[in-house]
Design an enzyme around this catalytic site. Structure first.
Site, PDB file in Angstrom:
ATOM      1  N   ASP A  45      31.770  90.296  67.024  1.00 44.60           N
ATOM      2  CA  ASP A  45      32.644  89.617  66.072  1.00 44.60           C
ATOM      3  C   ASP A  45      32.049  88.293  65.612  1.00 44.60           C
ATOM      4  O   ASP A  45      32.248  87.879  64.465  1.00 44.60           O
ATOM      5  CB  ASP A  45      34.022  89.386  66.690  1.00 44.60           C
ATOM      6  CG  ASP A  45      34.853  90.668  66.744  1.00 44.60           C
ATOM      7  OD1 ASP A  45      34.459  91.655  66.097  1.00 44.60           O
ATOM      8  OD2 ASP A  45      35.885  90.672  67.445  1.00 44.60           O
ATOM      9  N   GLY A  46      31.313  87.611  66.495  1.00 45.35           N
ATOM     10  CA  GLY A  46      30.674  86.358  66.115  1.00 45.35           C
ATOM     11  C   GLY A  46      29.654  86.553  65.009  1.00 45.35           C
ATOM     12  O   GLY A  46      29.510  85.707  64.113  1.00 45.35           O
ATOM     13  N   ASN A 122      39.211  83.851  61.303  1.00 44.01           N
ATOM     14  CA  ASN A 122      39.957  83.908  62.563  1.00 44.01           C
ATOM     15  C   ASN A 122      40.980  82.786  62.676  1.00 44.01           C
ATOM     16  O   ASN A 122      42.174  83.031  62.724  1.00 44.01           O
ATOM     17  CB  ASN A 122      39.001  83.852  63.761  1.00 44.01           C
ATOM     18  CG  ASN A 122      38.585  85.219  64.238  1.00 44.01           C
ATOM     19  OD1 ASN A 122      38.958  86.236  63.659  1.00 44.01           O
ATOM     20  ND2 ASN A 122      37.799  85.263  65.301  1.00 44.01           N
ATOM     21  N   GLU A 123      40.492  81.540  62.766  1.00 47.57           N
ATOM     22  CA  GLU A 123      41.419  80.447  62.998  1.00 47.57           C
ATOM     23  C   GLU A 123      40.807  79.095  62.712  1.00 47.57           C
ATOM     24  O   GLU A 123      39.591  78.944  62.580  1.00 47.57           O
ATOM     25  CB  GLU A 123      41.930  80.441  64.448  1.00 47.57           C
ATOM     26  CG  GLU A 123      40.921  79.969  65.486  1.00 47.57           C
ATOM     27  CD  GLU A 123      40.012  81.045  66.000  1.00 47.57           C
ATOM     28  OE1 GLU A 123      38.779  80.819  65.959  1.00 47.57           O
ATOM     29  OE2 GLU A 123      40.498  82.098  66.434  1.00 47.57           O
ATOM     30  N   ARG A 148      52.852  66.640  70.298  1.00 49.21           N
ATOM     31  CA  ARG A 148      52.007  65.901  71.240  1.00 49.21           C
ATOM     32  C   ARG A 148      51.461  66.896  72.247  1.00 49.21           C
ATOM     33  O   ARG A 148      52.223  67.659  72.840  1.00 49.21           O
ATOM     34  CB  ARG A 148      52.804  64.803  71.956  1.00 49.21           C
ATOM     35  CG  ARG A 148      53.206  63.642  71.066  1.00 49.21           C
ATOM     36  CD  ARG A 148      54.113  62.665  71.813  1.00 49.21           C
ATOM     37  NE  ARG A 148      54.400  61.485  71.017  1.00 49.21           N
ATOM     38  CZ  ARG A 148      55.363  61.404  70.094  1.00 49.21           C
ATOM     39  NH1 ARG A 148      56.131  62.469  69.872  1.00 49.21           N
ATOM     40  NH2 ARG A 148      55.550  60.296  69.410  1.00 49.21           N
ATOM     41  N   ASP A 150      47.416  68.956  73.632  1.00 49.39           N
ATOM     42  CA  ASP A 150      45.958  69.067  73.542  1.00 49.39           C
ATOM     43  C   ASP A 150      45.486  69.424  72.148  1.00 49.39           C
ATOM     44  O   ASP A 150      44.387  69.039  71.734  1.00 49.39           O
ATOM     45  CB  ASP A 150      45.448  70.130  74.528  1.00 49.39           C
ATOM     46  CG  ASP A 150      45.473  69.629  75.966  1.00 49.39           C
ATOM     47  OD1 ASP A 150      45.811  68.445  76.178  1.00 49.39           O
ATOM     48  OD2 ASP A 150      45.155  70.426  76.870  1.00 49.39           O
ATOM     49  N   ALA A 185      48.917  73.335  75.161  1.00 48.08           N
ATOM     50  CA  ALA A 185      49.423  72.427  76.197  1.00 48.08           C
ATOM     51  C   ALA A 185      50.266  71.296  75.610  1.00 48.08           C
ATOM     52  O   ALA A 185      49.930  70.116  75.735  1.00 48.08           O
ATOM     53  CB  ALA A 185      48.254  71.852  77.007  1.00 48.08           C
TER      54      ALA A 185
END
Length: 262
Positions: A45-46, A122-123, A148, A150, A185
């Protein structure tokens, strides 16, 4: 038909690339790295993500097909043992075009007048270079929350099985024209609160991220990692452009999900 082949660079992928190029040339197809009608990605995929960004200016003219030489890839339909079958299909068979939605990311900077746009297959992820990410999240122009934590991950449906899934996001069928916002997170206590769940936004909804403090950001677009300073806002929406895949046989999305994760 004009074609190009992109290899991951390892021995197996390079061998497959040379076979594909030789066989297709024997069928009188033209090798053209600049203006291909079809791009064959050999690797994982990369490799296909790299091919997508290389030919992002030709999305309306170029279709992609993937050969995976490692583990099963979501964007790769073929394996090395099927190269001859694939070559014959490309040379002799009209292919079906499947379109997947993309993510458009527009970054604007303090002072106005300057902006940069990216397309992601992808993102896109957003993190603060130092400390907690503090970001106002607006949906359709209205403040939804102050995040707030990560970081944030904004993914396409086809990218929902990648980093988004690791963050607890939903798997979306790539026929859906939508984007998904997943938290990394997040801080939730009596003082600070976020929605705590992934958000799926339709095509006509825009997500705007606005920094609360003046910090530098690490922003990724698929496999590209970029440092941005003086960011005023990060706009995320379903792009007008789409990626086109050449399909020579059915390969249902949910079958890929099952074979990859179950």
């Amino acid at each position: 038909m004009k074609f190009a082949v992109i290899s991951k660079g390892d021995a197996i992928s390079n061998e497959c690339m040379h076979k594909i190029r030789t066989y297709l040339t024997d069928f009188r197809l033209t090798y053209d790295e600049d203006q291909p009608d079809i791009v064959i990605s050999v690797g994982g995929d990369g490799t296909l993500l790299y091919a997508f960004h290389r030919y992002r200016s030709r999305l309306e003219q170029t279709a992609f097909v993937g050969v995976h030489t490692g583990h099963l890839g979501f964007y790769a339909d073929w394996v090395p043992a099927e190269i001859e079958k694939l070559v014959i299909a490309i040379a002799k068979t009209p292919y079906q075009v499947i379109e997947y939605p993309l993510l458009e990311v527009t970054i604007r900077y303090v002072g106005g007048g300057r902006e940069v746009k990216y397309l992601a297959l992808n993102e896109c992820t957003v993190k603060s270079v130092s400390g907690t990410l503090v970001m106002d999240v607006e949906i359709r122009g209205d403040l939804f929350e102050t995040f707030r934590g990560d970081g944030l991950c904004i993914s396409t449906p086809s990218g929902s099985t990648a980093y988004n899934k690791a963050l607890g996001g939903a798997i979306l069928h790539p026929s859906l024209e939508a984007i998904q916002v997943a938290e990394m997170a997040s801080i939730n206590n009596r003082v600070f609160r976020t929605i705590g769940s992934p958000l799926v936004l339709p095509k006509h909804h825009t997500c705007m991220l606005k920094p609360v403090n003046n910090v530098d950001f690490q922003i990724t677009i698929d496999h590209l990692s970029l440092l941005h300073k003086d960011v005023k806002s990060i706009q995320c929406r379903v792009a007008d452009e789409k990626i086109r895949f050449a399909r020579f046989r059915p390969f249902p999305f949910w079958k890929r999900v099952r074979e990859s994760f179950i």
